[in-house]
Write a protein that holds these residues in place. Structure first.
Motif, PDB file in Angstrom:
ATOM      1  N   TYR A   1       0.806  -1.237   0.000  1.00 55.34           N
ATOM      2  CA  TYR A   1       0.000   0.000   0.000  1.00 55.34           C
ATOM      3  C   TYR A   1       0.833   1.278   0.000  1.00 55.34           C
ATOM      4  N   LYS A   2       2.004   1.245   0.666  1.00 52.15           N
ATOM      5  CA  LYS A   2       2.788   2.492   0.741  1.00 52.15           C
ATOM      6  C   LYS A   2       3.277   2.898  -0.655  1.00 52.15           C
ATOM      7  N   ASP A   3       3.880   1.931  -1.352  1.00 53.54           N
ATOM      8  CA  ASP A   3       4.370   2.229  -2.706  1.00 53.54           C
ATOM      9  C   ASP A   3       3.206   2.594  -3.622  1.00 53.54           C
ATOM     10  N   PHE A   4       2.098   1.865  -3.453  1.00 56.96           N
ATOM     11  CA  PHE A   4       0.953   2.128  -4.332  1.00 56.96           C
ATOM     12  C   PHE A   4       0.492   3.581  -4.189  1.00 56.96           C
ATOM     13  N   PHE A   5       0.274   4.025  -2.942  1.00 57.85           N
ATOM     14  CA  PHE A   5      -0.232   5.390  -2.742  1.00 57.85           C
ATOM     15  C   PHE A   5       0.793   6.432  -3.206  1.00 57.85           C
ATOM     16  N   ASP A   6       2.094   6.182  -2.927  1.00 56.30           N
ATOM     17  CA  ASP A   6       3.126   7.137  -3.377  1.00 56.30           C
ATOM     18  C   ASP A   6       3.113   7.269  -4.904  1.00 56.30           C
ATOM     19  N   GLU A   7       3.050   6.117  -5.580  1.00 52.60           N
ATOM     20  CA  GLU A   7       3.082   6.157  -7.048  1.00 52.60           C
ATOM     21  C   GLU A   7       1.825   6.802  -7.623  1.00 52.60           C
TER      22      GLU A   7
END
Ligand SMILES: C[S@@+](CC[C@H](N)C(=O)[O-])C[C@H]1O[C@@H](n2cnc3c(N)ncnc32)[C@H](O)[C@@H]1O
Length: 211
Positions: A144-150
């Motif tokens: 989720y962290k990478d997803f939201f950042d991207e």
């Protein structure tokens, strides 16, 4: 005037982006032009709902009314506007042929989403169709962290800082749910899901029928 109990969710109180703020709304369409093809969306919705000229369509959470106006064939005399939402709209008259809602249901917490869906179900005639398009998560939650950042970076590149801030606010403060929850909510409300489409990890569209 209906009296609501003290425990009833107040859907007029805006969460996340304040769509009761005129300046916010004025900027909304301009920002959406950079990200969405409203003409293409309208075509898709018309095809999915298969609405005929003498039928009634209810749009819930119409925003600035772009779809409603297109659906009424530019003849605004065909349109009735009600200042109400999923939880407060009271229908009088014949059951409705089709209901549409885009990017609005995620403003409600999950418990109130099923109340909203059940209310939509009860407004429709038998065999009536419901087109729901909303932010719904379908990415793998352990990333989720990478997803939201991207996601936020992608929106910043495509549409600028203001829209990126909108996305951050939405993730933090609004109530986007997961695909498997949304499907369960639709089915529990009584709908048959005829078609579902997940895209980009954060968007979903469902065409459902009242059984
Ligand atoms: C992101 S805008 C989407 C507007 C438009 N449907 C579109 O696709 O551009 C969210 C809309 O949902 C509306 N909304 C918020 N809470 C709602 C509720 N409980 N019931 C119905 N609409 C709601 C807001 O007023 C706003 O018009």
């Amino acid at each position: 005037m209906i009296q609501y109990h003290g425990w009833h969710y107040d859907e007029m109180k805006q969460v996340g982006t304040d769509y009761a703020d005129v300046r916010e709304v004025e900027a909304y369409d301009a920002r959406m032009q950079k990200l969405r093809d409203i003409g293409e969306e309208t075509e898709k919705i018309f095809t999915a709902l298969n609405i005929e000229q003498d039928q009634t369509l209810l749009e819930v959470g119409c925003g600035t009314g772009e779809f409603t106006i297109a659906a009424a064939g530019q003849d605004v005399k065909n349109i009735e506007f009600h200042n109400a939402g999923f939880l407060t709209y009271e229908h009088s008259g014949e059951p409705i042929d089709a209901v549409l809602s885009q990017l609005a249901l995620h403003h409600l917490p999950d418990f109130w989403k099923i109340i909203a869906l059940w209310r939509v179900y009860s407004l429709l005639k038998d065999g009536g169709r419901f087109y729901l398009r909303d932010t719904v998560y379908s990415f793998e939650v352990d990333g989720y962290k990478d997803f939201f950042d991207e996601w936020v970076d992608g929106i910043r590149n495509a549409a600028g800082d203001e829209t990126a801030i909108d996305v951050e606010t939405a993730v933090r403060e609004e109530y986007t749910t997961l695909g498997w929850i949304m499907e369960g909510l639709l089915e529990r409300a009584g709908f048959h899901i005829d078609k579902k489409e997940y895209s980009e990890g954060f968007m979903a569209a469902y065409v459902s029928t009242k059984r």
